[in-house]
Design a protein around this motif. Structure first.
Motif, PDB file in Angstrom:
ATOM      1  N   VAL A 263     107.936  -9.183 -41.059  1.00 41.31           N
ATOM      2  CA  VAL A 263     106.897  -9.513 -42.029  1.00 41.31           C
ATOM      3  C   VAL A 263     107.569  -9.773 -43.368  1.00 41.31           C
TER       4      VAL A 263
ATOM      5  N   VAL B 104     100.292 -15.887 -43.201  1.00 44.38           N
ATOM      6  CA  VAL B 104      99.180 -14.962 -43.378  1.00 44.38           C
ATOM      7  C   VAL B 104      98.261 -15.592 -44.416  1.00 44.38           C
TER       8      VAL B 104
ATOM      9  N   LEU C 246     105.689 -13.044 -39.495  1.00 38.63           N
ATOM     10  CA  LEU C 246     104.565 -13.390 -40.345  1.00 38.63           C
ATOM     11  C   LEU C 246     105.061 -13.592 -41.769  1.00 38.63           C
ATOM     12  N   HIS C 247     104.468 -14.546 -42.452  1.00 38.93           N
ATOM     13  CA  HIS C 247     104.859 -14.827 -43.832  1.00 38.93           C
ATOM     14  C   HIS C 247     103.615 -14.977 -44.696  1.00 38.93           C
ATOM     15  N   GLY C 248     103.536 -14.155 -45.722  1.00 37.48           N
ATOM     16  CA  GLY C 248     102.402 -14.230 -46.633  1.00 37.48           C
ATOM     17  C   GLY C 248     102.828 -14.087 -48.075  1.00 37.48           C
TER      18      GLY C 248
ATOM     19  N   ASP D 263      99.790  -9.304 -48.975  1.00 38.93           N
ATOM     20  CA  ASP D 263      99.479  -8.287 -47.965  1.00 38.93           C
ATOM     21  C   ASP D 263      99.282  -8.906 -46.581  1.00 38.93           C
ATOM     22  N   ALA D 264      99.973  -8.362 -45.578  1.00 43.12           N
ATOM     23  CA  ALA D 264      99.855  -8.854 -44.203  1.00 43.12           C
ATOM     24  C   ALA D 264      99.208  -7.826 -43.285  1.00 43.12           C
TER      25      ALA D 264
ATOM     26  N   THR E 188     106.833 -11.083 -47.320  1.00 46.74           N
ATOM     27  CA  THR E 188     105.908 -11.460 -48.378  1.00 46.74           C
ATOM     28  C   THR E 188     106.729 -12.082 -49.501  1.00 46.74           C
TER      29      THR E 188
ATOM     30  N   ALA F  70      96.605  -9.202 -40.781  1.00 46.14           N
ATOM     31  CA  ALA F  70      97.231 -10.065 -39.785  1.00 46.14           C
ATOM     32  C   ALA F  70      97.995  -9.239 -38.759  1.00 46.14           C
TER      33      ALA F  70
END
Length: 137
Positions: free
Chosen positions: A107, A44, A77-79, A82-83, A109, A86
């Motif tokens: 997800v 992300v 998803l990897h951030g 905040d995702a 983070t 995305a």
């Protein structure tokens, strides 16, 4: 996270599925049309999908729109924080394609922990099992 998803998708518990990995920038509409299911992963960046995954969707959307309806997919998803943006974009695009999520996206983070990697493995295994069911239908 990628390795955990790939490991889950290739588990011996699911038979008859060939796992093919392609970088988002090189995956073609033909490859998407030939696949029975999809696993999508992205960092992300600035609260949005990576440019590579967005490019993938831009390339395959219309050529695959009618032919891939109801195909199973999973996403991770990897951030850093905040995702939300995305996730919203991913849901909008995959809803437009009418793909069927095998489970809500994983997800993560921050640094992925053991539970995150286990969730990724399960995502891969579940998507492979759904694709195998599609093959058997």
């Amino acid at each position: 996270m990628f390795e955990a998803v790939r490991s889950g998708a290739g588990t011996d518990e699911v038979q008859g599925v060939e796992v093919v990995c392609r970088p988002a920038l090189t995956a073609s509409p033909v490859e998407v049309l030939e696949a029975d299911g999809y696993l999508l992963g992205t960092p992300v960046n600035l609260g949005y999908l990576s440019g590579a995954l967005k490019h993938f969707f831009d390339q395959i959307y219309y050529p695959c729109l009618e032919t891939t309806v109801r195909r199973p997919f999973g996403a991770y998803l990897h951030g850093n924080n905040d995702a939300t943006g995305a996730l919203r974009a991913l849901e909008s695009i995959t809803t437009g394609l009418r793909w069927r999520a095998v489970r809500p996206p994983v997800v993560v983070t921050g640094e992925p922990g053991r539970a995150d990697l286990a969730a990724c493995w399960e995502l891969g295994a579940l998507a492979a099992a759904e694709a195998a069911d599609t093959l058997g239908s």
